[in-house]
Design a protein around this motif. Structure first.
Motif, short mmCIF file in Angstrom:
data_model
loop_
_atom_site.label_atom_id
_atom_site.label_comp_id
_atom_site.label_asym_id
_atom_site.label_seq_id
_atom_site.Cartn_x
_atom_site.Cartn_y
_atom_site.Cartn_z
N ASP A 60 -10.40 -33.13 63.19
CA ASP A 60 -9.90 -31.93 63.86
C ASP A 60 -8.38 -32.02 63.87
N ARG A 61 -7.77 -30.88 63.81
CA ARG A 61 -6.31 -30.90 63.74
C ARG A 61 -5.67 -31.49 65.00
N ASP A 62 -6.42 -31.53 66.10
CA ASP A 62 -5.87 -32.05 67.36
C ASP A 62 -6.35 -33.45 67.67
N ARG A 63 -7.11 -34.08 66.73
CA ARG A 63 -7.67 -35.40 67.02
C ARG A 63 -7.32 -36.37 65.92
N ASP A 64 -7.25 -37.67 66.33
CA ASP A 64 -7.03 -38.75 65.37
C ASP A 64 -8.39 -39.19 64.83
N ILE A 65 -8.49 -39.34 63.52
CA ILE A 65 -9.78 -39.65 62.90
C ILE A 65 -10.28 -41.01 63.35
N ASP A 66 -9.39 -42.01 63.39
CA ASP A 66 -9.82 -43.35 63.79
C ASP A 66 -10.33 -43.36 65.23
N HIS A 67 -9.66 -42.63 66.09
CA HIS A 67 -10.08 -42.57 67.48
C HIS A 67 -11.44 -41.86 67.59
N ALA A 68 -11.61 -40.78 66.82
CA ALA A 68 -12.88 -40.05 66.87
C ALA A 68 -14.02 -40.91 66.31
N ASP B 225 -14.62 -26.67 72.06
CA ASP B 225 -14.59 -25.56 71.10
C ASP B 225 -14.29 -26.11 69.71
N PRO B 226 -15.30 -26.67 69.02
CA PRO B 226 -15.01 -27.27 67.71
C PRO B 226 -14.58 -26.20 66.71
N SER B 227 -13.65 -26.59 65.86
CA SER B 227 -13.12 -25.66 64.86
C SER B 227 -13.92 -25.66 63.56
N ASP B 228 -14.88 -26.55 63.45
CA ASP B 228 -15.66 -26.63 62.21
C ASP B 228 -17.13 -26.87 62.55
N ASP B 229 -17.98 -26.55 61.61
CA ASP B 229 -19.40 -26.81 61.78
C ASP B 229 -19.65 -28.31 61.78
N VAL B 230 -20.75 -28.72 62.41
CA VAL B 230 -21.10 -30.14 62.50
C VAL B 230 -22.58 -30.30 62.17
N ALA B 231 -22.87 -31.25 61.31
CA ALA B 231 -24.25 -31.65 61.04
C ALA B 231 -24.35 -33.14 61.34
N LEU B 232 -25.41 -33.53 62.08
CA LEU B 232 -25.62 -34.93 62.45
C LEU B 232 -27.07 -35.28 62.15
N LEU B 233 -27.26 -36.41 61.45
CA LEU B 233 -28.59 -36.88 61.10
C LEU B 233 -28.70 -38.35 61.48
N LEU B 234 -29.62 -38.67 62.39
CA LEU B 234 -29.86 -40.05 62.81
C LEU B 234 -31.21 -40.51 62.26
N ALA B 235 -31.24 -41.73 61.72
CA ALA B 235 -32.47 -42.28 61.15
C ALA B 235 -32.63 -43.73 61.60
N ARG B 236 -33.75 -44.03 62.28
CA ARG B 236 -34.04 -45.41 62.68
C ARG B 236 -35.03 -45.99 61.67
N THR B 237 -34.66 -47.12 61.09
CA THR B 237 -35.44 -47.66 59.97
C THR B 237 -36.69 -48.38 60.44
N ARG B 238 -37.71 -48.30 59.60
CA ARG B 238 -38.92 -49.07 59.77
C ARG B 238 -39.09 -49.96 58.55
N ALA B 239 -39.99 -50.94 58.64
CA ALA B 239 -40.22 -51.84 57.52
C ALA B 239 -41.72 -52.01 57.32
N LEU B 240 -42.12 -52.15 56.10
CA LEU B 240 -43.52 -52.42 55.77
C LEU B 240 -43.69 -53.93 55.65
N GLY B 241 -44.60 -54.49 56.44
CA GLY B 241 -44.82 -55.93 56.40
C GLY B 241 -45.49 -56.38 55.13
N ALA B 242 -45.43 -57.68 54.89
CA ALA B 242 -46.02 -58.25 53.68
C ALA B 242 -47.53 -58.04 53.64
N ASP B 243 -48.16 -57.88 54.81
CA ASP B 243 -49.61 -57.68 54.84
C ASP B 243 -50.01 -56.29 54.35
N ARG B 244 -49.04 -55.40 54.12
CA ARG B 244 -49.34 -54.06 53.65
C ARG B 244 -48.90 -53.85 52.20
N ILE B 245 -48.51 -54.95 51.55
CA ILE B 245 -48.03 -54.87 50.17
C ILE B 245 -48.71 -55.98 49.37
#
Length: 780
Positions: A603-611, A641-661
């Motif tokens: 944002d023009r009023d914010r520092d990227i590193d701080h954000a 009042d953001p000056s630009d659109d924002v898209a946020l996607l969060l994904a928590r990973t899962r793992a397949l154990g050796a007993d399923r492969i």
């Protein structure tokens, strides 16, 4: 002997000096003299008395020959001059029959009156007999052709030489010939299709003494096949795009030059816009020329330029076709036709000479779903055939198909215009089910009056339980940016189906944006776009990702620590010519991956590193769910009042154990297929999936056999038990498989078709060492 004479006719060939050069079997039977005795002797030696002078003058009359046994044989002779290269008589063909020849037999009448062209030749391809149909085709009476050599009577063309060659082959080999030819004839003013059959004529001794032929005029069948072929071609050639003008051009391309010398397509203006069709009246009809074509370069026959509006008076064939909703067929000589051509010539004198030969035309309305969209006109100028009733049926069917394609294109354009006003619906609302990650997402438009922007995200299930996490941003606001966002989102899904690595996918996406940038109507040409594409594999727990000018993701590890992935972001999409770099990160189960667009931290009023630091802290805050965490992040990081659109996607990973492969290395020998199949079956029993054993055995057998037969070592089989049962076979060859339809007696070719029928879905993907073919089936 008299009974025999009554049934026999004779023929002989004399040169200009009256020396016998040819002697028929009929002549031998009538005179008792063989060819060895006669050929080379003067014809006068065979006469019992001098012929009447009047008979010699008119080359016809009754003469008396001396039989070999001394008796006299009266014959009615007719002489036919054989012309040389200079046009002077070079000899004579003499035919004779006993005087008082009886009425023609039924067989002779049938030959003479046959509807097909029939001719008889000697072994040197000289005419001996023609029926009435053959004389009509040749345009001359029979006596003009008798005795003449075939090449002397036809034009020196390829089809004539081919006809002569076939006739000579029959005489030399004694075998019949049947073939088809598309040629003209001396007495016909246009080309015809002929079905020709030639056969040898044998004497009593079995030797070939001549050849006969029958030619059936199959022009109607030929043109019917041509029309059918054009319809088949039109099905593939018309409507390849959802573009009205392009569809009209494709229609013209199908009919010119094979069916017409000139063709045009005119549409109502409302078809090219979003208005509703107006009611038709009896006044001049206004149509816009959208396409025309000609067999002559430059289309000089056209009186209307492309894009111009023309007004058709009610008497004109195009206006009548629209008002009467039927094909209007018109020929030269008809008042309406001549009036129409005169009107065209008066408007475009420069093209008049190109329409001088116009002799037949048809105007056909373009109707689809009960609505008239315009009119197509076809004209014949250089083609000599007039349009007939069958042509009208054909062009009506062709126009009907084209009209549906035009209407589809019109409807698409209208729907697309409507969809642009609802472009926020392009963003995904519900993400496809997959088991590799738990996801949550948010999209926040800016408060700018420019409207919604081009930020987007997606979660795409891939083969092998993997999942693609995507986020992108088309810079700018408004409908063009949103439309481009929809294109990119669709393109990424399409490319993801091919299972390309992230860096290769971005390369293809970059090419797409480059093409979009070439369109002056698209804002992306000057604003650009960014994208981050990543693939997570729950089996290996590896995240592979590449970026095109996009901010890097933030990782939150299970211990609560955060880190911004250090990666080369690469150039934005559309720059072209620069590479993208992929990197790989191994994640522990339960790690959190945060993907976002630059509107979250820039944002023009914010520092990227701080954000960015605020984002990392917000991601580690306690939350009841990922959805709650999304809300918390947006609240903590975004300004009011953001000056630009924002898209946020969060994904928590899962793992397949050796007993399923389960994984097996496969020896590249067909004898080991059974053992591999047995091992897979035993693994299913261990998993309690005996119900899936039958299908799995077939899939394993087909995929492993294909890998051994067509692939390259090393070969590996892997079974994955996830939400579905996945069978994967990898080998060292990069050649991708494809379905093909096996014929009835083929020994192979049904393997992949069988796999496709038995499983929920299947496919292949390229790997660093070759390829992997996979198939999924639902769990019992």
């Amino acid at each position: 002997m008299l009974d025999d004479m009554e049934r026999v006719s004779a023929a002989a060939i004399l040169d200009a000096q009256g020396v016998v050069k040819g002697w028929s079997e009929g002549a031998r039977r009538l005179t008792g003299r063989t060819a060895e005795e006669v050929v080379g002797r003067p014809a006068r030696d065979l006469l019992a008395e001098e012929p009447p002078p009047e008979a010699v003058a008119v080359l016809t009359g009754t003469v008396v020959l001396r039989h070999r046994d001394g008796s006299e044989v009266p014959l009615a002779l007719r002489a036919h001059a054989v012309l040389g290269e200079d046009g002077a008589p070079d000899g004579y063909m003499i035919t004779g029959e006993p005087p008082g020849t009886p009425e023609p037999t039924l067989a002779e009448r049938a030959f003479q009156q046959a509807s097909m062209s029939m001719s008889v030749f000697d072994t040197q391809q000289r005419y001996l007999r023609l029926n009435d149909a053959a004389c009509q085709v040749m345009g001359v009476p029979e006596d003009v052709l008798i005795g003449r050599h075939l090449p002397e009577t036809v034009e020196d063309a390829e089809h004539s030489r081919g006809f002569h060659w076939h006739l000579r082959q029959v005489a030399e080999t004694g075998r019949p010939v049947r073939y088809e030819s598309f040629t003209g004839a001396p007495a016909l003013n246009r080309e015809h299709a002929w079905s020709i059959e030639m056969w040898p004529v044998r004497g009593t001794s079995g030797d070939v003494v001549g050849t006969a032929l029958a030619a059936f005029d199959s022009s109607d069948q030929y043109w019917a096949r041509q029309r059918l072929a054009l319809l088949n071609e039109a099905a593939a050639a018309i409507g390849t795009t959802l573009d009205v003008v392009r569809t009209a051009e494709e229609l013209v391309g199908v009919v010119v030059p094979r069916f017409a010398d000139f063709a045009s397509v005119d549409l109502f203006d409302w078809v090219l816009g979003a208005e509703e069709p107006p009611a038709l009246s009896g006044t001049d009809i206004a149509l816009r020329r959208v396409a025309h074509g000609s067999g002559t370069e430059g289309t000089p026959e056209a009186a209307v330029h492309l894009g111009e509006v023309d007004y058709y008076p009610p008497f004109s064939p195009p206006a009548r076709a629209i008002l009467e909703s039927r094909v209007i067929q018109s020929q030269a000589g008809e008042p309406a036709f001549m009036r129409w051509i005169q009107e065209r010539n008066s408007r475009a004198p420069a093209g008049r000479r190109h329409r001088v030969g116009a002799h037949s035309m048809m105007a056909v309305p373009l109707r689809a779903r009960g609505t008239t969209l315009g009119v197509a006109v076809v004209v014949r100028i250089r083609q000599s055939d007039d349009y007939v009733a069958d042509d009208a049926v054909f062009v009506e069917e062709l126009a009907s198909r084209a009209a549906v394609c035009v209407d589809n294109a019109r409807r698409f354009a209208r729907e697309r215009t409507t969809a642009l006003s609802l472009q926020h619906n392009l963003l995904p609302r519900g993400l496809s089910g997959q088991a590799a990650v738990e996801v949550a997402h948010r999209y926040r438009p800016s408060g700018s009056q420019a409207g919604i922007g081009g930020d987007w995200f997606d979660v795409i299930p891939l083969s092998g339980s993997r999942v693609a996490l995507v986020v992108g941003d088309v810079v700018g606001h408004g409908i063009p940016s949103s439309a481009t966002m929809g294109r990119l989102c669709t393109a990424v899904r399409t490319l993801a189906d091919v299972d390309l690595p992230p860096d290769e996918l971005l390369t293809h996406l970059d090419d797409l944006v480059t093409h979009l940038a070439g369109d002056d109507t698209d804002e992306v040409a000057e604003l650009g776009a960014t994208c981050l594409y990543s693939v997570y594999d729950p089996v290996t727990r590896h995240l592979t990702l590449a970026a095109a000018g996009h901010p890097p993701p933030v990782l939150v590890l299970p211990d609560g620590s955060t880190e911004v992935v250090e990666m080369n972001a690469g150039p934005p999409l559309g720059v072209g010519g620069l590479p993208f770099e992929a990197m790989d990160v191994e994640l522990s189960e339960g790690s959190l991956v945060a993907l976002y667009t630059d509107g979250l931290i820039e944002d023009r009023d914010r520092d990227i590193d701080h954000a960015t630091a605020e984002l990392c802290r917000a991601l580690t805050a306690p939350a009841e769910s990922l959805d709650a965490l999304c809300d918390g992040v947006l609240k903590a990081v975004l300004p009011e009042d953001p000056s630009d659109d924002v898209a946020l996607l969060l994904a928590r990973t899962r793992a397949l154990g050796a007993d399923r492969i389960a994984t097996w290395d496969v020896t590249p020998d067909p004898e080991h297929v059974a053992a591999t199949r047995q091992a897979a079956t035993e693994q299913l029993t261990t998993w309690g999936l005996d119900e899936a054993a039958f299908v799995t055995e077939l899939v394993v057998s087909e995929l492993v056999t294909n890998a051994i037969r067509y692939g390259a070592p090393p070969i590996q089989l892997r079974l994955i038990r996830d939400r579905t049962l996945i069978c994967e076979v990898s080998d060292g060859s990069s050649t991708s498989p494809h379905l093909r339809r096996a014929h009835a007696y083929d020994e192979g070719g049904r393997g992949l078709l069988l796999v496709a029928q038995l499983t929920q879905r299947w496919g292949s993907r390229q790997t660093d060492s070759g390829k992997t073919i996979w198939a999924e089936q639902p769990l019992p």
